[in-house]
Design a protein around this motif. Structure first.
Motif, PDB file in Angstrom:
ATOM      1  N   ASP A 189       0.756  -1.197  -0.076  1.00 31.57           N
ATOM      2  CA  ASP A 189       0.061   0.097  -0.102  1.00 31.57           C
ATOM      3  C   ASP A 189       0.791   1.053   0.100  1.00 31.57           C
ATOM      4  N   LEU A 190       2.169   0.995  -0.057  1.00 27.73           N
ATOM      5  CA  LEU A 190       3.158   1.939  -0.073  1.00 27.73           C
ATOM      6  C   LEU A 190       3.232   2.897   1.181  1.00 27.73           C
ATOM      7  N   ARG A 191       2.998   2.498   2.364  1.00 23.65           N
ATOM      8  CA  ARG A 191       3.144   3.068   3.786  1.00 23.65           C
ATOM      9  C   ARG A 191       4.528   2.445   4.131  1.00 23.65           C
ATOM     10  N   PHE A 192       5.031   3.248   4.804  1.00 23.48           N
ATOM     11  CA  PHE A 192       6.602   2.966   5.355  1.00 23.48           C
ATOM     12  C   PHE A 192       6.256   1.943   6.214  1.00 23.48           C
ATOM     13  N   LEU A 193       7.313   0.809   6.116  1.00 20.03           N
ATOM     14  CA  LEU A 193       7.416  -0.122   7.030  1.00 20.03           C
ATOM     15  C   LEU A 193       8.861   0.234   8.059  1.00 20.03           C
ATOM     16  N   GLY A 194       9.601   0.932   7.539  1.00 15.89           N
ATOM     17  CA  GLY A 194      10.788   1.272   8.032  1.00 15.89           C
ATOM     18  C   GLY A 194      11.726   2.183   7.392  1.00 15.89           C
ATOM     19  N   ASP A 216       3.898   8.944   1.531  1.00 15.53           N
ATOM     20  CA  ASP A 216       4.690  10.127   0.901  1.00 15.53           C
ATOM     21  C   ASP A 216       3.897  11.487   0.940  1.00 15.53           C
ATOM     22  N   TYR A 217       2.781  11.281   1.159  1.00 16.94           N
ATOM     23  CA  TYR A 217       1.855  12.502   1.130  1.00 16.94           C
ATOM     24  C   TYR A 217       1.993  13.253   2.476  1.00 16.94           C
ATOM     25  N   GLN A 218       2.534  12.255   3.255  1.00  8.79           N
ATOM     26  CA  GLN A 218       2.738  12.759   4.656  1.00  8.79           C
ATOM     27  C   GLN A 218       4.167  13.440   5.065  1.00  8.79           C
ATOM     28  N   MET A 219       4.984  13.377   4.022  1.00 15.76           N
ATOM     29  CA  MET A 219       6.259  13.605   4.088  1.00 15.76           C
ATOM     30  C   MET A 219       6.659  15.228   3.468  1.00 15.76           C
ATOM     31  N   VAL A 220       7.677  15.895   3.760  1.00 19.95           N
ATOM     32  CA  VAL A 220       8.038  17.299   3.401  1.00 19.95           C
ATOM     33  C   VAL A 220       8.114  17.203   1.656  1.00 19.95           C
ATOM     34  N   TRP A 221       8.194  16.185   1.246  1.00 20.97           N
ATOM     35  CA  TRP A 221       8.078  16.068  -0.523  1.00 20.97           C
ATOM     36  C   TRP A 221       6.931  15.811  -0.900  1.00 20.97           C
TER      37      TRP A 221
END
Length: 580
Positions: A189-194, A216-221
């Motif tokens: 689902d392209l959510r970070f595991l680590g 990635d939508y919750q990151m600065v980029w």
């Protein structure tokens, strides 16, 4: 007592015996059933592969199955009634630390349940076996707690494996954290595991754990999130890595940096993709250095070309100086034979004219020989054989043409001597228009196919100068004018003077000079010509020569229209005390 009373008493006794018999039979049946049930329960418990133990409210063993006896290495008879925690568990401090928890549990306070969920027992060999326990409460018909029933499963190996896995994971995370690159991994689902710490820093997160579960939508980029996620999906769909591609990223500080990224699909033992691994490094500085290196390389290449051209020009100058000296020497040597050739031809011309006049006198005397037929015939035959009529007409033409050729050769020698002037290094009076003409003769073969020469001479007076050096200035200006013309154009040579100065202009109808380059055209090594076509030294040297003569070299130009270079010099050398 009457007989009726005795009969009644007898009946009552029989009924009591029958009732007692029935109760005894019922009790016996109940005991038998309970015994069978207990035996059945014991068989069931014995069939369980893990340890099962029942404790009363004092924590003494009320029942234990076969697996428990085998583990502890004692028969059931030796274990029943024994205090469980003191007898079967290790006592590191001399007393059971779990007994108070158990007593609290059977008293109805269930908060102690967690403390009894995992603890070791001592096996028959005296080794501790770590067990995971599941405990239930035993109650009577009134719901009063009478004990506990617990099952225990050994987890020593699993615990060791978990510890080993945890240690391996921690070691792996430490290794990943020490890697200078940024590392991350995501699920399908392209959510970070680590991720490693450097990646968390780029994302603006305090620690790697703060990224877990985010995307990635919750990151600065966030603005680049669609692009990154499309790459991730492409890698997972293809089941093949995408290596060493370059992309941009916005960091937590708001800076845009360049990355060199590799992405690899995560595939399990069943050949199923369960995520994507990404590794990238910041190459912004490398790209800047590469760009600087390319610029420096281009500058060095251009400079090297200029230096080569400058070296070639110096070699040409040396050769020209040598050729000039040689030409001057040859010219001096040629002058002498030219002088007597010219003198001899002039004398020959006079002698031939005299001979022709004598022949003409003889021809006039031919009628007097009319009676000498044989003699006249011999004369006529000799005249025909010598082509006397043609010779009389042609011989003077040949002598005139030879004299003209001698004069032209002498003029060429004088031009070469005028241009080189190596016969003197002294300041002398010279006419700049003559120097311009000699320069034009020298380069005529180079420019005659590109430009028409237009002259506008004002008859400037002679000035004291170093004529060969000014001729070199004119040579550079005329050649530059020709090179500025792409196909066919006009070169204008114009002179003028006033009471203080004389000037020489070399103009062209070429491509002109861009305004931003006007302030740099006299700088050493600056050139607007293609690499290898010019050294950038010609105008610099020309400007230096003119300045040392106390003059100035000016220019005006219009892009696409052409340029004009004016050499202005003082008429009186006393205004310039600087000699070369």
């Amino acid at each position: 007592m009457s007989m009726d009373d005795l009969a009644l008493l007898r009946r009552q006794l029989e009924e009591e015996r029958a009732a007692r018999k029935k109760a005894e039979d019922l009790l016996e049946e109940t005991v038998r059933e309970l015994t069978l049930a207990n035996q059945l329960l014991q068989r069931y418990l014995d069939a369980v592969p893990c340890i099962v133990v029942a404790l009363d409210t004092r924590a003494c063993i009320a029942m234990i199955n076969r697996a428990g006896c085998a583990l502890l290495g004692q028969p059931e008879s030796a274990l029943l009634g024994q205090p469980w925690f003191e007898h079967c568990l290790p006592q590191p401090s001399g007393k059971s630390v779990l007994l108070p928890c158990f007593l609290q549990l059977v008293s109805g306070e269930g908060q102690a349940q967690e403390a009894l969920s995992e603890y070791p027992v001592v096996d028959a060999d005296g080794q501790q076996r770590l067990m995971a326990w599941h405990t239930g409460m035993l109650t009577d018909a009134a719901g009063v707690i009478v004990g506990t029933l617990s099952s225990g499963e050994e987890i020593s190996e699993r615990k060791l494996a978990e510890v080993a896995i945890a240690e391996s994971r921690n070691l792996l995370l430490k290794v990943i954290d020490t890697v200078p690159a940024r590392v991350f991994w995501k699920d399908t689902d392209l959510r970070f595991l680590g991720c490693n710490r450097r990646f968390a820093e780029d994302a603006g997160m305090p620690s790697p754990d703060d990224l877990i579960g985010k995307d990635d939508y919750q990151m600065v980029w966030a603005e680049q999130a669609d692009h990154y996620r499309a790459d991730d999906r492409e890698v997972m769909a293809a089941g093949a890595p995408r290596l060493f591609f370059e992309e941009q990223q916005t960091t937590a500080s708001g800076e845009t940096v360049w990355l060199r990224t590799s992405k690899i699909p995560l595939i399990n033992d069943d050949n199923e993709t369960f995520g994507v691994l990404g590794v990238y490094e910041d190459i912004t500085e490398c790209r800047r250095i590469e760009a600087d290196n390319r610029i420096h390389l281009a500058e060095l290449t251009a400079l090297n070309g200029m230096l080569i051209e400058a070296q070639n020009q110096m070699l040409r100058s040396v050769k020209m100086a040598s050729v000039g000296r040689l030409a001057a020497g040859v010219a001096n040597e040629i002058d002498k034979p030219f002088a007597f050739i010219n003198s001899n031809l002039e004398a020959l011309k006079g002698h031939v004219a005299d001979l022709l006049s004598v022949l003409e006198a003889y021809e006039k005397a031919e009628p007097a020989l009319a009676g000498q037929v044989a003699f006249l015939a011999a004369i006529e035959q000799a005249k025909e054989k010598a082509h006397l009529a043609f010779m009389q007409h042609d011989i003077l033409n040949l002598i005139s043409e030879s004299l003209d050729g001698v004069q032209r050769a002498k003029t060429a020698v004088e031009t070469l001597k005028e241009f080189s002037r190596v016969d003197t290094a002294e300041w002398q009076l010279a006419n700049l228009e003559k120097g311009l003409e000699s320069t034009l003769n020298i380069v005529w073969n180079e420019i005659k196919y590109k430009a028409k020469i237009k002259k506008d001479y004002a008859g400037i007076p002679d000035i004291e100068c170093l004529a060969p050096q000014l001729n070199q200035v004119f040579l550079n200006l005329v050649i530059n004018a020709a090179q500025a013309i792409d196909e066919r154009g006009v070169i204008i040579l114009r002179t003028g003077f006033d009471e203080h100065e004389v000037w020489v202009e070399v103009g062209d109808t070429g491509k002109g000079i861009e305004p931003e380059d006007m302030d740099k055209i006299f700088d050493p090594f600056f050139t607007t010509k293609a690499t290898g076509k010019g050294s950038g030294l010609g105008l610099s040297l020309a400007d230096n020569i003119v300045r040392r003569h106390g003059g100035r070299l000016d220019t005006r130009s219009k892009p696409g229209k052409g340029s004009v270079f004016r050499v202005t010099l003082p008429r009186n050398r006393l205004l310039n005390k600087e000699d070369f």
